[in-house]
Design a protein around this motif. Sequence first.
Motif, short mmCIF file in Angstrom:
data_model
loop_
_atom_site.label_atom_id
_atom_site.label_comp_id
_atom_site.label_asym_id
_atom_site.label_seq_id
_atom_site.Cartn_x
_atom_site.Cartn_y
_atom_site.Cartn_z
N LEU A 1 11.98 5.28 -7.35
CA LEU A 1 10.92 5.66 -6.41
C LEU A 1 9.70 4.80 -6.67
O LEU A 1 9.41 4.45 -7.82
CB LEU A 1 10.56 7.14 -6.56
CG LEU A 1 11.69 8.13 -6.29
CD1 LEU A 1 12.28 8.62 -7.60
CD2 LEU A 1 11.19 9.31 -5.47
N THR A 2 8.99 4.46 -5.60
CA THR A 2 7.83 3.57 -5.74
C THR A 2 6.91 3.75 -4.55
O THR A 2 7.26 4.41 -3.57
CB THR A 2 8.29 2.10 -5.82
OG1 THR A 2 7.18 1.25 -6.10
CG2 THR A 2 8.95 1.66 -4.52
N ASN A 3 5.73 3.14 -4.63
CA ASN A 3 4.86 3.02 -3.45
C ASN A 3 4.73 1.56 -3.05
O ASN A 3 3.90 1.20 -2.23
CB ASN A 3 3.47 3.62 -3.73
CG ASN A 3 2.78 2.93 -4.91
OD1 ASN A 3 3.38 2.13 -5.63
ND2 ASN A 3 1.51 3.22 -5.11
N GLU B 1 -3.38 1.35 -3.23
CA GLU B 1 -3.02 2.10 -4.43
C GLU B 1 -2.44 1.13 -5.47
O GLU B 1 -1.85 0.11 -5.12
CB GLU B 1 -1.95 3.14 -4.12
CG GLU B 1 -2.40 4.27 -3.22
CD GLU B 1 -1.29 5.27 -2.98
OE1 GLU B 1 -1.60 6.45 -2.79
OE2 GLU B 1 -0.12 4.86 -2.98
N ALA B 2 -2.61 1.47 -6.71
CA ALA B 2 -1.93 0.71 -7.75
C ALA B 2 -0.43 0.96 -7.60
O ALA B 2 0.00 2.08 -7.33
CB ALA B 2 -2.41 1.16 -9.13
N SER B 3 0.37 -0.08 -7.73
CA SER B 3 1.81 0.06 -7.58
C SER B 3 2.39 0.84 -8.76
O SER B 3 2.05 0.59 -9.92
CB SER B 3 2.47 -1.32 -7.50
OG SER B 3 2.04 -2.00 -6.34
N VAL B 4 3.26 1.79 -8.44
CA VAL B 4 3.91 2.59 -9.48
C VAL B 4 5.42 2.57 -9.24
O VAL B 4 5.89 2.43 -8.10
CB VAL B 4 3.39 4.04 -9.51
CG1 VAL B 4 1.94 4.08 -9.94
CG2 VAL B 4 3.57 4.72 -8.14
N SER C 1 0.83 -1.21 0.00
CA SER C 1 0.00 0.00 0.00
C SER C 1 0.86 1.26 0.00
O SER C 1 0.37 2.35 -0.25
CB SER C 1 -0.91 0.01 1.23
OG SER C 1 -0.17 0.30 2.40
N GLY C 2 2.15 1.09 0.31
CA GLY C 2 3.05 2.24 0.35
C GLY C 2 3.15 2.91 1.70
O GLY C 2 3.87 3.89 1.87
N VAL C 3 2.45 2.38 2.71
CA VAL C 3 2.46 2.98 4.04
C VAL C 3 3.84 2.84 4.68
O VAL C 3 4.35 3.78 5.29
CB VAL C 3 1.39 2.33 4.94
CG1 VAL C 3 1.54 2.79 6.39
CG2 VAL C 3 0.00 2.68 4.43
N THR C 4 4.44 1.67 4.56
CA THR C 4 5.74 1.43 5.18
C THR C 4 6.37 0.20 4.55
O THR C 4 5.78 -0.43 3.67
CB THR C 4 5.58 1.24 6.72
OG1 THR C 4 6.88 1.17 7.31
CG2 THR C 4 4.81 -0.03 7.04
#
Length: 247
Positions: free
Chosen positions: A116-118, A62-65, A15-18
């Motif tokens: 860079l990513t989430n 989120e969609a992974s980017v 999710s990109g939170v951590t």
Amino acid sequence: MTNNQDRLQKVIAQSGVTSRRKAEQLILDGKVKVNGKVVQTLGTKVSTDDKVEVNGVPLEKEASVYYLLFKPRGVISSVKDEKGRKVVTDLLGEEIEERIFPIGRLDYDTSGVILLTNDGEFANLLMHPKHKIDKVYVAKIKGIPSKTELNKLKKGIKSEQDILKAVSYNIISMDKKTNTTFLEITLHEGKNRHVRRMMEGLGYPVVKLKRERYGLLTADGLATGEYRALSPKEVKQMRNLALEIVK
């Protein structure tokens, strides 16, 4: 419940939170709820139908980017800086709405490739020391070191509490008139000011430093400060590269 389930810590990381490791600690600390109930068991599986909360905040998937940035000198490899200096996410366009973060770091005065990513799982995969992803730098140093001196880079240079090593090096050029040398240095680790501290330990300070390659990826075609999205093929190749090295 659907049959499409993933481990809770993986879902949080993606999710990109951590990162995944920190997600595991949040679970153990009782900071994660699934469908309103605290879950403290690592490996618990959840589906897209489950409601996950981290520190009381619902998890929005989120969609992974994935992006590659040609970082300029004078930019911090972070999403914020307490001194108000420019950070890497400041260089990305407003059309990027995801909560992205840099994978690893480049020093303030170092330019070159940074990702860079989430996707916390992807970031952790590339950053973990056991995966031994090549990070290739070109350094301009003051002085003309001997090959005997340079071979110490592979054996390790003691700096403070660290032993700093290079996987390999190549001499690109030496200029006795300007008393400078250009070196290509490959690392697997990425400790704070790794290349600079190694060369200082040898007595040859770095004048300029650029990361030319991260794994299979370069900044070819990009000007300083520009970025591009990774293709699905590149993301897959980087995952495979890390996993193949571990085998």
